[in-house]
Write a protein that holds these residues in place. Structure first.
Motif, PDB file in Angstrom:
ATOM      1  N   ASN A 586      41.752  46.541  44.800  1.00 47.11           N
ATOM      2  CA  ASN A 586      42.952  45.801  44.401  1.00 47.11           C
ATOM      3  C   ASN A 586      44.180  46.147  45.237  1.00 47.11           C
ATOM      4  OD1 ASN A 586      41.567  44.399  42.391  1.00 47.11           O
ATOM      5  ND2 ASN A 586      41.976  45.993  40.863  1.00 47.11           N
ATOM      6  N   GLN A 587      44.020  46.947  46.292  1.00 50.12           N
ATOM      7  CA  GLN A 587      45.128  47.187  47.226  1.00 50.12           C
ATOM      8  C   GLN A 587      45.336  45.941  48.086  1.00 50.12           C
ATOM      9  OE1 GLN A 587      44.820  50.796  49.581  1.00 50.12           O
ATOM     10  NE2 GLN A 587      46.105  49.950  51.203  1.00 50.12           N
ATOM     11  N   MET A 588      46.621  45.586  48.344  1.00 48.14           N
ATOM     12  CA  MET A 588      46.898  44.397  49.127  1.00 48.14           C
ATOM     13  C   MET A 588      46.441  44.584  50.575  1.00 48.14           C
ATOM     14  SD  MET A 588      50.515  42.524  50.068  1.00 48.14           S
ATOM     15  CE  MET A 588      51.277  43.206  48.615  1.00 48.14           C
ATOM     16  N   LEU A 589      45.696  43.582  51.082  1.00 51.83           N
ATOM     17  CA  LEU A 589      45.215  43.616  52.459  1.00 51.83           C
ATOM     18  C   LEU A 589      46.071  42.747  53.373  1.00 51.83           C
ATOM     19  CD1 LEU A 589      41.358  43.322  51.824  1.00 51.83           C
ATOM     20  CD2 LEU A 589      42.712  45.399  52.185  1.00 51.83           C
ATOM     21  N   PHE A 590      46.349  41.504  52.928  1.00 54.50           N
ATOM     22  CA  PHE A 590      47.193  40.622  53.717  1.00 54.50           C
ATOM     23  C   PHE A 590      47.808  39.572  52.811  1.00 54.50           C
ATOM     24  CE2 PHE A 590      42.907  38.859  53.954  1.00 54.50           C
ATOM     25  CZ  PHE A 590      43.074  37.499  53.781  1.00 54.50           C
ATOM     26  N   ILE A 591      48.857  38.931  53.318  1.00 55.29           N
ATOM     27  CA  ILE A 591      49.536  37.868  52.564  1.00 55.29           C
ATOM     28  C   ILE A 591      49.268  36.546  53.260  1.00 55.29           C
ATOM     29  CG2 ILE A 591      51.757  36.948  51.793  1.00 55.29           C
ATOM     30  CD1 ILE A 591      52.787  39.792  51.607  1.00 55.29           C
ATOM     31  N   LEU A 592      48.785  35.587  52.495  1.00 54.72           N
ATOM     32  CA  LEU A 592      48.469  34.254  52.998  1.00 54.72           C
ATOM     33  C   LEU A 592      49.442  33.252  52.386  1.00 54.72           C
ATOM     34  CD1 LEU A 592      46.402  32.241  54.410  1.00 54.72           C
ATOM     35  CD2 LEU A 592      45.313  32.091  52.151  1.00 54.72           C
ATOM     36  N   GLU A 593      50.160  32.522  53.227  1.00 55.86           N
ATOM     37  CA  GLU A 593      50.998  31.432  52.724  1.00 55.86           C
ATOM     38  C   GLU A 593      50.145  30.177  52.662  1.00 55.86           C
ATOM     39  OE1 GLU A 593      55.404  30.175  53.704  1.00 55.86           O
ATOM     40  OE2 GLU A 593      54.036  29.116  55.022  1.00 55.86           O
ATOM     41  N   ALA A 603      41.930  44.073  48.209  1.00 54.07           N
ATOM     42  CA  ALA A 603      40.634  44.664  48.538  1.00 54.07           C
ATOM     43  C   ALA A 603      39.687  44.526  47.344  1.00 54.07           C
ATOM     44  CB  ALA A 603      40.796  46.127  48.899  1.00 54.07           C
ATOM     45  N   PRO A 604      38.429  44.128  47.577  1.00 51.90           N
ATOM     46  CA  PRO A 604      37.474  43.966  46.480  1.00 51.90           C
ATOM     47  C   PRO A 604      36.834  45.290  46.055  1.00 51.90           C
ATOM     48  CG  PRO A 604      36.456  43.351  48.544  1.00 51.90           C
ATOM     49  CD  PRO A 604      37.890  43.665  48.870  1.00 51.90           C
ATOM     50  N   CYS A 605      37.075  46.364  46.846  1.00 54.51           N
ATOM     51  CA  CYS A 605      36.424  47.633  46.547  1.00 54.51           C
ATOM     52  C   CYS A 605      37.161  48.760  47.259  1.00 54.51           C
ATOM     53  CB  CYS A 605      34.964  47.593  47.019  1.00 54.51           C
ATOM     54  SG  CYS A 605      34.828  47.348  48.807  1.00 54.51           S
ATOM     55  N   ASP A 606      36.840  50.002  46.899  1.00 60.75           N
ATOM     56  CA  ASP A 606      37.308  51.137  47.675  1.00 60.75           C
ATOM     57  C   ASP A 606      36.541  51.159  48.993  1.00 60.75           C
ATOM     58  OD1 ASP A 606      38.752  51.726  45.442  1.00 60.75           O
ATOM     59  OD2 ASP A 606      37.610  53.504  44.872  1.00 60.75           O
ATOM     60  N   GLY A 607      37.166  51.662  50.055  1.00 59.99           N
ATOM     61  CA  GLY A 607      36.451  51.750  51.312  1.00 59.99           C
ATOM     62  C   GLY A 607      37.381  51.973  52.490  1.00 59.99           C
ATOM     63  N   THR A 608      36.852  51.723  53.669  1.00 57.86           N
ATOM     64  CA  THR A 608      37.590  51.902  54.915  1.00 57.86           C
ATOM     65  C   THR A 608      37.565  50.597  55.696  1.00 57.86           C
ATOM     66  OG1 THR A 608      36.913  54.222  54.995  1.00 57.86           O
ATOM     67  CG2 THR A 608      37.778  53.262  57.029  1.00 57.86           C
ATOM     68  N   ILE A 609      38.739  50.196  56.214  1.00 57.54           N
ATOM     69  CA  ILE A 609      38.805  48.974  57.008  1.00 57.54           C
ATOM     70  C   ILE A 609      38.005  49.162  58.288  1.00 57.54           C
ATOM     71  CG2 ILE A 609      40.311  47.341  58.205  1.00 57.54           C
ATOM     72  CD1 ILE A 609      40.630  47.290  55.182  1.00 57.54           C
ATOM     73  N   ASN A 610      37.001  48.308  58.485  1.00 59.62           N
ATOM     74  CA  ASN A 610      36.140  48.413  59.665  1.00 59.62           C
ATOM     75  C   ASN A 610      36.706  47.622  60.839  1.00 59.62           C
ATOM     76  OD1 ASN A 610      33.679  47.053  61.268  1.00 59.62           O
ATOM     77  ND2 ASN A 610      33.077  49.124  60.624  1.00 59.62           N
TER      78      ASN A 610
END
Length: 632
Positions: A586-593, A603-610
């Motif tokens: 649930n952390q914000m990844l990007f904003i889409l207008e 984010a749909p899950c915990d993890g690391t941006i690949n």
């Protein structure tokens, strides 16, 4: 005598063709409009500011100045959304004050000022400022029908408008739902209790407006809004010529010149033909369902264009039903900008995504937090928790929590334009629509003129076995293609040797390539017939296309990485993470207008941006990969 405000230069075309009338199509007729004797010409504010910059590639301040030069006798009127100005969120007080001052300096006489939820805290400053700079103020009631809206509440709000400094009380019935008897009773009560002139604004959406205007006149209304007949009816206002004719010889006679009106109407009929490709029949219909969903005229045409962008016009009726439900859950806000956009867009999200409140715009979150003012009724507790969790809404005046922004914005604009002197008007445009304005300036610097929107080109093609409509895509290098009324996705590459008249394109569709000589269009949005393209490689049979709903924001990739997809067409406003960064669910990844709303994709899950495949400023199609996450 009843006075008339003519809306063809603003709300008339906003309601029917999504505000797309260009300044060039207005200027040849404004001097004639000035001769009619209208109370005012509504010609600025509302969606015009945004659309000029975003779609028409025009400076909205220049539109105002050019019309002011030509209109010598008639008051110019604008629609101002209180603390929202001409956008969809609140602005600091210093920006509000400066905007109103410059609007007056550039030619506005009358400020019709409203707040979407009828919260006086959101419009008192705008009213007081407009009065200080010599403007005439129409304090407006956003009219709606719901279990929490009563005549007593409307009268109480009108008294607050008067105390704030309003000269006129406007009943702003943006949805066209005020009935003849309701109009009579409300106008009668306002005249007795508030004792100010009353101006009635409505739309023909439900079919009641012309009758309502007659009972309004009987109740003592002072001013009515109408639109020249080519841009009247349906989601717009009643036709000017018809109302003038109906009142002739009565105590409500407008004393306007019918012959001159006929000449002006003929001009606008010609103009309307230029925009026939974006005039949807739905916008011109009488639709009694408006009495249920209450979507206003200005929003109908925008809603249609939004659904078309999602390939979801088949869900139009479903969205109307969903809009009424979302409005109830959010406490019955009147559906006027920005709440019409907030509620309507959330309804589209709920339907297109296939799950209610799966995607929630930043504006919906801010509304529930109280950042748009007090909701007229209580917000559904379950929906509130789903949207903002355990966070508590604010209780004070929303703008009080906003820091002054003028000096900071001036500095930003000077840096962006690489100059030490900047016009106040430019600073205001950037303060209100920063990204859109920056892109407008970039196009100006490059000498790009004409509309920025996709232009339809009709291609009669024997090679493709049918008639093809090509529309520029929202992603560079892409187009949307309709062949025999079926939608396809294709890629397009500009070839060498483009001229001012034609642009050679290489279209790739279903593994085949076609060379198409497309005629450039600068000033028109009418279709252009182009000669049949030559086949570069043998074409595949005409494909059948399955229209699928928008994909969910995430899908699994080969059991290891999680792919985050763009859920719908739009523009990337900002990317909040970088490769290698650890993220929480649930952390914000990007904003889409999308659909004029800013949507936070989490984010749909915990993890690391690949990996990340998008950047700020990208125009993106739905379903494209935005980034991959290595789940924890």
């Amino acid at each position: 005598m009843v006075k008339i405000t003519e809306t063809v230069l603003r709300d008339g075309h906003q309601s029917l063709i999504a505000t797309r009338m260009s300044t060039a199509d207005m200027l040849p007729i404004v001097e004639k409009l000035d001769q009619v004797g209208f109370f005012s010409l509504e010609m600025w504010g509302g969606a015009t500011f945004d659309v000029c910059l975003r779609y028409l590639n025009e400076d909205p301040w220049q539109r105002l100045r050019e019309i002011r030069k030509r209109v010598k006798n008639t008051k110019l009127q604008m629609l101002l959304r209180g603390q929202n100005l001409v956008a969809y969120q609140h602005f600091p007080d210093d920006i509000v004050v400066k905007f109103i001052q410059k609007a007056r300096d550039n030619g506005i006489d009358i400020f019709r000022i409203f707040d979407a939820v009828n919260d006086i805290r959101n419009i008192a400053l705008a009213i007081q400022t407009a009065k200080k700079v010599g403007g005439l103020v129409e304090g407006s009631i956003s009219y709606t029908v719901s279990p929490v809206h009563t005549i007593e509440k409307y009268i109480k709000f009108a008294i607050e408008l008067k105390e704030a400094g309003s000269d006129i009380i406007c009943i702003k019935d943006m949805s066209g739902i005020i009935s003849p008897i309701a109009a009579y009773d409300l106008i009668n009560a306002l005249k007795k209790e508030v004792k100010l002139p009353v101006h009635l604004h409505t739309h023909c959406s439900s079919g009641m407006a012309p009758i309502t205007y007659l009972t309004a006149a009987e109740a003592g209304v002072d001013i009515l809004d109408t639109a020249m007949s080519p841009f009247a009816w349906g989601a717009s206002q009643p036709p000017t010529e018809s109302i003038v004719g109906a009142f002739k010889g009565t105590p409500y006679d407008t004393n306007l010149n019918v012959e001159l009106l006929a000449e002006i109407a003929e001009y606008f009929q010609t103009v309307k033909e230029k925009y026939k490709d974006i005039l949807d029949p739905i916008s011109e219909r009488i639709d009694p369902r408006i009495l249920v969903h209450q979507i206003p005229g200005g929003m109908i045409s925008n809603l249609i264009s939004q659904l078309k962008a999602q390939n979801a016009m088949g869900k139009y009726a479903q969205v109307l039903v969903e809009t009424a439900l979302v409005r109830k859950e959010l406490g019955y806000p009147p559906l006027v900008t920005p709440t019409s956009q907030i509620v309507g867009t959330q309804a589209v999200f709920n339907v297109v995504m296939g799950e209610r409140y799966k995607m929630i715009s930043k504006e919906v979150k801010n509304y529930v937090k109280g950042l748009y003012g007090r909701s007229p009724g209580p917000i559904d507790d379950d929906i509130k928790k789903k949207i903002i969790g355990d966070e508590q809404p604010i209780q004070g005046r929303p703008a009080d929590g906003m820091a002054p922004a003028w000096d900071k914005t001036v500095t930003e604009v000077k840096a962006l334009k690489k100059t030490e002197t900047v016009a106040d008007e430019d600073v205001l445009a950037y303060a209100i629509f920063p990204q859109v304005t920056a892109e407008f300036w970039d196009r100006q610097a490059k000498g790009i003129t004409g509309p920025t929107e996709p232009i339809v080109t009709s291609v009669k093609s024997s090679a493709l076995a049918g008639e093809m409509n090509v529309r520029k895509g929202t992603q560079p290098g892409h187009i949307s293609l309709e062949l025999n009324d079926q939608k396809h996705q294709a890629t397009v590459t500009a070839l060498e040797g483009p001229s001012e008249e034609t642009l050679p394109l290489l279209v790739k569709l279903n593994g085949s390539e076609y060379k198409v000589n497309v005629q450039r269009q600068k000033k028109t949005i009418q279709p252009v017939i182009v000669t049949a393209p030559a086949v570069v490689t043998a074409p595949a049979p005409t494909p059948k296309v399955e229209v699928k709903p928008a994909a969910p924001a995430t899908t699994s990739l080969s059991g290891t990485l999680i792919e985050v997809k763009v859920p719908m067409p739009g523009k990337i406003v900002s990317v909040k993470v970088k490769p290698g960064e650890k993220v929480k669910r649930n952390q914000m990844l990007f904003i889409l207008e999308a659909m004029k709303m800013q949507n936070e994709i989490d984010a749909p899950c915990d993890g690391t941006i690949n990996s990340i495949a998008i950047k700020a400023g990208d125009n993106v199609e739905s379903n494209i990969s935005a980034m991959n996450i290595n789940p924890a």
